[in-house]
Motif scaffolding. Structure first.
Motif, PDB file in Angstrom:
ATOM      1  N   GLU A 150      21.481  13.107  14.516  1.00 58.32           N
ATOM      2  CA  GLU A 150      21.804  14.431  13.979  1.00 58.32           C
ATOM      3  C   GLU A 150      22.669  14.373  12.724  1.00 58.32           C
ATOM      4  OE1 GLU A 150      22.128  16.789  18.268  1.00 58.32           O
ATOM      5  OE2 GLU A 150      23.947  16.193  17.220  1.00 58.32           O
ATOM      6  N   VAL A 151      23.112  13.201  12.352  1.00 56.11           N
ATOM      7  CA  VAL A 151      24.027  13.057  11.214  1.00 56.11           C
ATOM      8  C   VAL A 151      23.286  13.362   9.916  1.00 56.11           C
ATOM      9  CG1 VAL A 151      25.469  11.439   9.923  1.00 56.11           C
ATOM     10  CG2 VAL A 151      25.480  11.402  12.429  1.00 56.11           C
ATOM     11  N   ASP A 152      23.843  14.277   9.130  1.00 52.18           N
ATOM     12  CA  ASP A 152      23.293  14.660   7.831  1.00 52.18           C
ATOM     13  C   ASP A 152      24.290  14.253   6.754  1.00 52.18           C
ATOM     14  OD1 ASP A 152      22.342  15.885   5.524  1.00 52.18           O
ATOM     15  OD2 ASP A 152      22.142  17.874   6.439  1.00 52.18           O
ATOM     16  N   ALA A 153      23.964  13.201   6.024  1.00 53.23           N
ATOM     17  CA  ALA A 153      24.888  12.656   5.024  1.00 53.23           C
ATOM     18  C   ALA A 153      25.267  13.680   3.960  1.00 53.23           C
ATOM     19  CB  ALA A 153      24.288  11.415   4.375  1.00 53.23           C
ATOM     20  N   SER A 154      24.416  14.662   3.696  1.00 54.34           N
ATOM     21  CA  SER A 154      24.714  15.650   2.656  1.00 54.34           C
ATOM     22  C   SER A 154      25.894  16.543   3.030  1.00 54.34           C
ATOM     23  CB  SER A 154      23.487  16.506   2.357  1.00 54.34           C
ATOM     24  OG  SER A 154      23.206  17.382   3.436  1.00 54.34           O
ATOM     25  N   LEU A 155      26.305  16.562   4.299  1.00 52.13           N
ATOM     26  CA  LEU A 155      27.431  17.375   4.744  1.00 52.13           C
ATOM     27  C   LEU A 155      28.781  16.678   4.535  1.00 52.13           C
ATOM     28  CD1 LEU A 155      25.899  18.832   8.027  1.00 52.13           C
ATOM     29  CD2 LEU A 155      25.979  19.873   5.746  1.00 52.13           C
ATOM     30  N   PHE A 156      28.747  15.410   4.113  1.00 48.29           N
ATOM     31  CA  PHE A 156      29.959  14.643   3.839  1.00 48.29           C
ATOM     32  C   PHE A 156      30.304  14.821   2.364  1.00 48.29           C
ATOM     33  CE2 PHE A 156      28.376  13.010   7.724  1.00 48.29           C
ATOM     34  CZ  PHE A 156      29.462  12.530   8.429  1.00 48.29           C
ATOM     35  N   GLY A 157      31.566  15.128   2.073  1.00 42.30           N
ATOM     36  CA  GLY A 157      31.949  15.512   0.724  1.00 42.30           C
ATOM     37  C   GLY A 157      32.336  14.403  -0.235  1.00 42.30           C
TER      38      GLY A 157
END
Length: 172
Positions: A150-157
């Motif tokens: 479920e990890v979406d790298a685009s949500l990491f800033g």
């Protein structure tokens, strides 16, 4: 742009004769001091539990306030990277890390109070039996537990963390 463009004065004598010496240093024309610019060390932690979930945090402060992040931060003076892992994870989540394993590093530029801090981000993997009872604190506003798929790298800033998340997810 030269990595020392933000440094106008010699840190040793205070002279304004602090000029580019080569691609990674400046030299003072007054006292001869040569300052080589090296990155600051920082740690970022992939923390998994016994069912394979990943613990991440939401950033409480800028840069990238409100985005997802891995628990971690700067390595303090006289502290090993492994000690920084234990301290930073404890400060941000309350979790006591018993062991950690170094994975890889990624260079980064971290904008702090308008100042470019060149970092070498050291990524570690840690395991916990459970994520129960953890409380977000310090630089974290929330604890988020995700299944790895479920990890979406685009949500990491942060740029290096985003890149590290992509790499970690591909390898796991």
């Amino acid at each position: 742009m030269h990595p020392l463009h933000q440094f106008k004065y010699c840190p040793k004598c205070g002279s304004d004769g602090f000029a580019v010496n080569n691609e990674k240093s400046k030299r003072c024309s007054s006292c001869g001091f040569v300052y080589y610019f090296n990155p600051s060390a920082a740690v970022a932690c992939f923390i998994r539990n016994e069912v394979g979930e990943l613990l991440v945090v939401r950033r409480a402060k800028d840069p990238a306030k409100g985005t997802l992040d891995l628990p971690g931060g700067f390595v303090d003076l006289h502290e090993s990277a492994e000690e920084a892992v234990r301290r930073e994870v404890k400060e941000e989540t309350g979790l006591d890390v018993k062991s950690s394993r170094y994975l890889f590093s990624i260079p980064n530029i971290y904008l702090y109070s308008g100042f470019e801090v060149h970092t070498e981000d050291l990524f570690f993997e840690c395991y916990a039996t459970t994520f129960d009872g953890l409380i977000a604190a310090d630089d974290a506003s929330e604890i988020v537990v995700l299944k790895l798929q479920e990890v979406d790298a685009s949500l990491f800033g942060l740029t290096s963390v985003k890149e590290g998340v992509v790499r970690y997810c591909k390898e796991n």
